[in-house]
Design a protein around this motif. Structure first.
Motif, PDB file in Angstrom:
ATOM      1  N   SER A 101       0.825  -1.215   0.000  1.00  0.00           N
ATOM      2  CA  SER A 101       0.000   0.000   0.000  1.00  0.00           C
ATOM      3  C   SER A 101       0.858   1.263   0.000  1.00  0.00           C
ATOM      4  CB  SER A 101      -0.942   0.000   1.201  1.00  0.00           C
ATOM      5  OG  SER A 101      -0.193   0.092   2.394  1.00  0.00           O
ATOM      6  N   ASN A 102       2.099   1.132   0.422  1.00  0.00           N
ATOM      7  CA  ASN A 102       2.973   2.298   0.355  1.00  0.00           C
ATOM      8  C   ASN A 102       3.224   2.747  -1.076  1.00  0.00           C
ATOM      9  OD1 ASN A 102       3.493   2.759   3.088  1.00  0.00           O
ATOM     10  ND2 ASN A 102       4.958   1.045   3.140  1.00  0.00           N
ATOM     11  N   LEU A 103       3.057   1.793  -1.964  1.00  0.00           N
ATOM     12  CA  LEU A 103       3.353   2.090  -3.366  1.00  0.00           C
ATOM     13  C   LEU A 103       2.164   2.700  -4.096  1.00  0.00           C
ATOM     14  CD1 LEU A 103       5.502  -1.024  -4.340  1.00  0.00           C
ATOM     15  CD2 LEU A 103       6.240   1.343  -4.151  1.00  0.00           C
ATOM     16  N   GLN A 150       7.647  13.476  -2.322  1.00  0.00           N
ATOM     17  CA  GLN A 150       7.551  12.720  -1.073  1.00  0.00           C
ATOM     18  C   GLN A 150       7.437  11.225  -1.356  1.00  0.00           C
ATOM     19  OE1 GLN A 150       7.970  13.418   2.087  1.00  0.00           O
ATOM     20  NE2 GLN A 150       8.598  15.394   1.216  1.00  0.00           N
ATOM     21  N   PHE A 151       6.560  10.933  -2.279  1.00  0.00           N
ATOM     22  CA  PHE A 151       6.276   9.547  -2.628  1.00  0.00           C
ATOM     23  C   PHE A 151       7.545   8.825  -3.069  1.00  0.00           C
ATOM     24  CE2 PHE A 151       4.650   6.535  -5.963  1.00  0.00           C
ATOM     25  CZ  PHE A 151       3.956   5.677  -5.113  1.00  0.00           C
ATOM     26  N   PHE A 152       8.311   9.481  -3.917  1.00  0.00           N
ATOM     27  CA  PHE A 152       9.547   8.868  -4.394  1.00  0.00           C
ATOM     28  C   PHE A 152      10.566   8.726  -3.266  1.00  0.00           C
ATOM     29  CE2 PHE A 152       8.263  10.195  -8.778  1.00  0.00           C
ATOM     30  CZ  PHE A 152       8.351   8.937  -9.360  1.00  0.00           C
ATOM     31  N   LYS A 153      10.589   9.692  -2.404  1.00  0.00           N
ATOM     32  CA  LYS A 153      11.574   9.634  -1.324  1.00  0.00           C
ATOM     33  C   LYS A 153      11.256   8.500  -0.351  1.00  0.00           C
ATOM     34  CE  LYS A 153      13.482  14.250  -1.449  1.00  0.00           C
ATOM     35  NZ  LYS A 153      13.348  15.660  -0.979  1.00  0.00           N
ATOM     36  N   VAL A 154       9.986   8.320  -0.100  1.00  0.00           N
ATOM     37  CA  VAL A 154       9.588   7.238   0.804  1.00  0.00           C
ATOM     38  C   VAL A 154       9.872   5.873   0.170  1.00  0.00           C
ATOM     39  CG1 VAL A 154       7.607   6.125   1.913  1.00  0.00           C
ATOM     40  CG2 VAL A 154       7.825   8.620   1.949  1.00  0.00           C
ATOM     41  N   LYS A 183       8.785  14.037 -14.543  1.00  0.00           N
ATOM     42  CA  LYS A 183       9.512  15.270 -14.246  1.00  0.00           C
ATOM     43  C   LYS A 183      10.177  15.188 -12.868  1.00  0.00           C
ATOM     44  CE  LYS A 183       7.468  19.130 -15.404  1.00  0.00           C
ATOM     45  NZ  LYS A 183       6.513  20.273 -15.348  1.00  0.00           N
ATOM     46  N   VAL A 184       9.396  14.762 -11.892  1.00  0.00           N
ATOM     47  CA  VAL A 184       9.918  14.661 -10.526  1.00  0.00           C
ATOM     48  C   VAL A 184      11.048  13.627 -10.460  1.00  0.00           C
ATOM     49  CG1 VAL A 184       9.334  13.925  -8.203  1.00  0.00           C
ATOM     50  CG2 VAL A 184       7.799  15.440  -9.443  1.00  0.00           C
ATOM     51  N   ALA A 185      10.829  12.518 -11.131  1.00  0.00           N
ATOM     52  CA  ALA A 185      11.846  11.460 -11.105  1.00  0.00           C
ATOM     53  C   ALA A 185      13.166  11.969 -11.670  1.00  0.00           C
ATOM     54  CB  ALA A 185      11.357  10.251 -11.902  1.00  0.00           C
ATOM     55  N   LYS A 186      13.049  12.654 -12.800  1.00  0.00           N
ATOM     56  CA  LYS A 186      14.273  13.185 -13.406  1.00  0.00           C
ATOM     57  C   LYS A 186      14.966  14.153 -12.454  1.00  0.00           C
ATOM     58  CE  LYS A 186      12.531  14.544 -17.415  1.00  0.00           C
ATOM     59  NZ  LYS A 186      12.450  15.089 -18.790  1.00  0.00           N
ATOM     60  N   ARG A 187      14.149  14.962 -11.809  1.00  0.00           N
ATOM     61  CA  ARG A 187      14.704  15.945 -10.894  1.00  0.00           C
ATOM     62  C   ARG A 187      15.450  15.255  -9.751  1.00  0.00           C
ATOM     63  NH1 ARG A 187      10.140  19.521  -9.022  1.00  0.00           N
ATOM     64  NH2 ARG A 187      10.028  20.127 -11.223  1.00  0.00           N
ATOM     65  N   LEU A 188      14.960  14.088  -9.373  1.00  0.00           N
ATOM     66  CA  LEU A 188      15.617  13.332  -8.291  1.00  0.00           C
ATOM     67  C   LEU A 188      16.795  12.521  -8.819  1.00  0.00           C
ATOM     68  CD1 LEU A 188      12.474  12.123  -6.321  1.00  0.00           C
ATOM     69  CD2 LEU A 188      14.079  13.926  -5.677  1.00  0.00           C
TER      70      LEU A 188
END
Lengths: 357, 357
Positions: free
Chosen positions: A219-221, A244-248, A268-273
């Motif tokens: 469920s975290n996913l 947040q989601f990616f960091k967790v 976009k967020v993934a690339k940024r990370l």
DNA sequence: TGTTAACACGAAAACGTTTTCGTTGCGAAT
DNA sequence: ATTCGCAACGAAAACGTTTTCGTGTTAACA
């Protein structure tokens, strides 16, 4: 400026009766060749065209279909309209569009405005607020007045009418299985709240695919976006939630998003990370729109074939409309049996692009 | 299934005349309080609503406006529709849409289909093929029949009617000056063929801005895309042309593109060639759509305010329609003077995002 | 008692068609 | 000369309204 000419005026000019003019123009052989010629020539000269409104009143049908959708500035909905318009035009119909703007009240107002003789039938997709309220009395009312409805995409089993949907469930299953088969071990789901039926179905598809492949769901996913907030105009909110989601979930290596916007934002967020797509993480979206096509990397998506949905919906509606006038009696009795309604499922298709391996 | 009830049926049921029913429902004080009550109660019970078609025929107006646009699956056009629908609804009108699909013939067919009584007036944007042919007889014909037209975006001086446009020229000037002022020395222009008026104007704006800032234009820096080829479905063509363009012009450090697609494609190609945006090269597009907003980096654009254009167009049309019934005589005489037509210019606005410094 | 005015309602036209059902005039058949 | 049939056309209804202009009844007034 010359106003449009009418039968009456032609009749007066040519010193014949209205009936004669009407018959001559429709090449009735009741009228002598001479008179017919004369009348037709005159009519052409003055560019006579019968008045649609008068015809509608006489025939008790408008040759117009009403489209009622939640939003028009939306790639999917506009492709559907294009499909409807295409078929409608080809079959001699016009389309009149109303926008509910996702509001229950506007949906009702619009329906009532159109249901009073302006159109012969509806093609619609239910507004979010209506889905939330689960109040479908206005649909029942229109159907009861003898006006056929075809629903598409956002449909509801409580209303008996023809429906055109996409196999959201299967589409999601296919997408997620593709991610698994491409090597993803931990696949995240980005979805909406459950009351929008399509979101729910896609979520179920995600779960089904995992189970089928023997992966236990975590469920975290699963990230549920609250779409009561105006995400379209506050992208930061979306981006923050996803960050947040990616960091967790650091080990995440695949994303299935239930719409285009979520998918490209996730990229976009993934690339940024610092994640590489598709090497570190693969992404599949739902709804093949302009964003998916032109994103970098371009996005693999599940296409809903909006235009085809529109075409099918239009054909269903017009078929029913024309069935009504031919075999009027038979229709009404048949109509009582709800089994008569057609639920047409449009196959989804995965459009492979750069965001998957 | 109950068909919609009519005045005649109410009259028969209640054993009064049709006139009495009609008057009672409009609260005429010709009718006694008793009868009025009774009739209104009955009408409400059976959910009586006057038939729009009959009203249209009687009043010789449909309270419907026709929209005729080249394409609906296009962010700009759908925002315009949204604007039109908003105002139309607010002022008691419906909208009926026709798509020309950029075709001259379909434009004519659609106009004729709608002009025969179905609508009170048009809001339209001219198809490319019509612009190319420069044949505007169908517009003149409809106007001559007393049906008002409001044109937006793609307009043409040969037709006398109200118009709503965006200051394409000034918008382009602003954009290019911004690039110059942000340090760009060699600014490329990606544009369309000249027959689309807006493309032409934007090109002129580009040149004007250069001249104003004392930069000499270099024809090598202008890339004209032949939009007769279906670029939307053959992105490679576009990308190849642009790749060539960048390779020929190595020193290029700014791009002004006349639409969104060209701009994001330019960014994609530039990135592929190893250029950093906005450090190595800055980009500004025209038309603020969904692509600009969600591209990476997000794209600085000239916004056309499509929705506002739609709203203004709708207001112009409805104002004219309602002017017609009030002061019918005066209108016709005024109408002869072409100075009467309004050309409304919507200001463009530069939306700054990440593709410029 | 006769006139008038107000009241409450109905008949009919009009919007522009199509269609059904006459009707007229005329040549042919009886 | 009478009937018949046909050709060519017109009148009228119908679709569902709104609105104008009656018309009949009643109450008030002279």
């Amino acid at each position: 400026m010359k106003r449009k000419i009418t039968l009456k005026q032609i009749a007066r000019e040519l010193d014949v009766s209205i009936s004669t003019v009407s018959k001559a123009l429709s090449n009735s052989k009741e009228i002598s060749e001479d008179t017919t010629q004369k009348i037709q020539a005159f009519a052409k000269l003055y560019n006579y065209k019968p008045n649609n409104i008068a015809l509608s009143l006489k025939n008790r049908k408008t040759k117009t279909i009403g489209i009622l959708i939640p939003e028009i500035v939306h790639h999917f909905f506009s492709t559907v309209i294009r499909g409807i318009e295409l078929i409608a035009n080809r079959r001699g119909y016009n389309v009149i569009v109303g926008l509910s703007n996702e509001s229950f009240t506007k949906e009702i107002i619009n329906m009532e405005m159109l249901a009073n003789g302006s159109i012969d039938g509806f093609i619609l997709s239910i507004s979010k607020e209506t889905l939330l309220k689960q109040d479908y009395h206005h649909f029942h009312a229109t159907i009861n007045q003898g006006m056929p409805i075809v629903m598409f995409d956002r449909v509801v089993s409580e209303v008996d009418c023809d429906k055109v949907i996409v196999d959201d469930f299967t589409g999601a299953v296919k997408a997620v299985k593709k991610l698994i088969d491409s090597g993803c071990k931990r696949i995240g789901l980005i979805t909406t709240m459950d009351y929008v039926s399509v979101g729910k179905l896609r979520t179920q598809g995600y779960l089904e695919a995992l189970e089928d492949r023997g992966v236990v769901a975590d469920s975290n996913l699963i990230l549920k976006i609250d779409d009561s907030l105006d995400v379209e105009n506050h992208l930061e909110i979306l981006e923050n939630e996803m960050t947040q989601f990616f960091k967790v979930n650091e080990t995440i290596d695949g994303i299935f998003a239930v719409n285009e916007l979520y998918a490209v934002t996730a990229m976009k967020v993934a690339k940024r990370l610092g994640l590489q797509i598709p090497n570190d993480i693969q992404v599949i979206g739902f709804t093949d729109g302009v964003l998916s096509k032109h994103a970098t990397p371009s996005l693999t998506t599940v296409s809903q074939h909006g235009q085809k949905m529109g075409e099918q919906a239009a054909n269903l509606l017009i078929d029913r409309l024309e069935a009504i006038d031919t075999e009027s009696e038979q229709y009404f009795t048949n109509n009582e049996r709800k089994s008569d309604f057609i639920k047409m499922v449009i196959e989804t298709e995965i459009i492979e692009r750069e965001s998957t391996k």
